[in-house]
Enzyme design. Sequence first.
Site, mmCIF file in Angstrom:
data_model
loop_
_atom_site.group_PDB
_atom_site.id
_atom_site.type_symbol
_atom_site.label_atom_id
_atom_site.label_comp_id
_atom_site.label_asym_id
_atom_site.label_seq_id
_atom_site.Cartn_x
_atom_site.Cartn_y
_atom_site.Cartn_z
ATOM 1 N N GLY A 172 0.814 -1.204 0.000
ATOM 2 C CA GLY A 172 0.000 0.000 0.000
ATOM 3 C C GLY A 172 0.846 1.252 0.000
ATOM 4 C CB THR A 173 4.058 2.077 1.677
ATOM 5 O OG1 THR A 173 3.562 1.955 3.019
ATOM 6 C CG2 THR A 173 5.084 3.200 1.626
ATOM 7 C CD GLN A 217 -6.612 1.661 8.832
ATOM 8 O OE1 GLN A 217 -7.460 0.943 9.333
ATOM 9 N NE2 GLN A 217 -5.324 1.372 8.877
ATOM 10 C CB SER A 221 -2.529 -1.719 2.223
ATOM 11 O OG SER A 221 -1.512 -2.635 2.524
ATOM 12 C CB ALA A 222 -4.064 -6.947 0.208
ATOM 13 C CG HIS A 223 -1.406 -5.463 5.485
ATOM 14 N ND1 HIS A 223 -0.788 -4.685 4.547
ATOM 15 C CD2 HIS A 223 -1.310 -4.788 6.644
ATOM 16 C CE1 HIS A 223 -0.325 -3.586 5.111
ATOM 17 N NE2 HIS A 223 -0.642 -3.619 6.385
ATOM 18 C CB CYS A 237 5.641 6.316 25.637
ATOM 19 S SG CYS A 237 5.603 7.926 26.446
#
Length: 487
Positions: free
Chosen positions: A69-70, A177, A194-196, A322
């Site tokens: 996807g990136t 998303q 993005s498939a995942h 954090c």
Amino acid sequence: MPYFDAASAAPLHPVAREALLASLDEGWADPARLYREGRRARLLLDAAREAAAEAVGCRPDEVVFTPSGTQAVHSGVSGALAARRRVGRRLLHSAVEHSAVLHAAEVHAAAGGSCTELAVDRRGRVAAGDVAAALSPDTALVCLQSANHEVGTEQPVEEVAALCQEAGVPLLVDAAQSLPWGPVPGGWSLLAASAHKWGGPPGVGLLAVRKGTRFAPQGPRDEREAGRSAGFENIPAIVAAAASLRALRAGPETAAEAARLRKLVDRIRTRVPELVPDVEVVGDPVHRLPHLVTFSCLYVDGEALLHELDRAGFSVSSGSSCTSSTLTPSHVLRAMGVLSEGNVRVSLPYGTDGAEVERFLEVLPAVVRSVRERLGVPAAGRETVASTAGGEPEAAPAAAAEEPGGPTASAEPAGLVVDSLGKRCPLPVIELAKAILEVPVGATVTVLADDEAARQDIPAWCTMREQEYVGERPNGRGAAYVVRRRA
């Protein structure tokens, strides 16, 4: 063990698993070859492209598959900008875009282009009017995610797409998303996913470029994927990704599951502030993804909180500074102006059992309390801070020098100076909370800190506590954050 981090990667969909195993035997050959095995692989690839296009809401010849996807985002941004170089070199994007968009913007700026960041409100939503005001004759591209990956807020894509069409500017939508829950509405020009994120295997991205959108692929090219994504296609993974996406669209199950998960998330949004003191639930309560909720806990170390939840059997994520390797606050939470410390993102995958959510709500209060106690703050942060006041304060003694390594709190005529240099959040905020009631109403507490998260969390604490954030000034290797007591 309940897995509550579907926004990072959804569990592999059963249909994806079946399709992957089946296509390993049929889709291993080169789809560009004319012999039997190549033709078989090409049929699988074409069928996957048709299924993906139907789910996205575009034509099959408008869809290409990428290694991630990136990569789809990077290719989409660079290709659209390059094609419109003569029009202008200005890129508009929201302040809460995924880092893939921000990194592409950095590359564009380094090459001489300009980038304009669109602010969001405290719920993480862009105002369509701000987009309209920012559009100009030299705008080459607008990037807007359909829904935020950290807080779940949905963006007004349809309104922005109409504005972009009117101005003749292409709109790239990062739909990573939201695509699992339905097609993206509006007249967008480019779309990346993005498939995942929807239960497909990792390593498959999707880029759709609608006909009529000027596009000039950048970087090394070959004959594959219309020259927009070089390299041998991972056909088994692509087939599995398309099959799982089609399965999500095949019947009413997706809508029913979205409604069910929305109710579970609504329960988390309601119950967490009731069960845990000093919590801020962030993101838009209405315009949001059905399965995702994010909240931040005052006086809590985010990394410790996630470790404790993991030990209790819950896999959750965070946007807190954090819990990252950068030691800087999440750019999404910073843009929203909300608390970053003790940040927890819960994103429920398909099929989440409601009993698991109830057990999470049972476990969370004790986990937060234990982390706060280790930091010297019992669970009821407000009561603890109030108890440190000991009644009305006496007149403040003479000022002490503001030097690193000095006393934790040194008095000055205007109030107190709290030395938190060398301490990471939430410690500077904890010390501020303990000091604020040691000064009279109208006086100030100045916190010296060199942790970048303090720049975000101290103003956020002031908003939550209805105190006045005066501002900051340089102070040696850190900064001095000034807070005036109002209550």
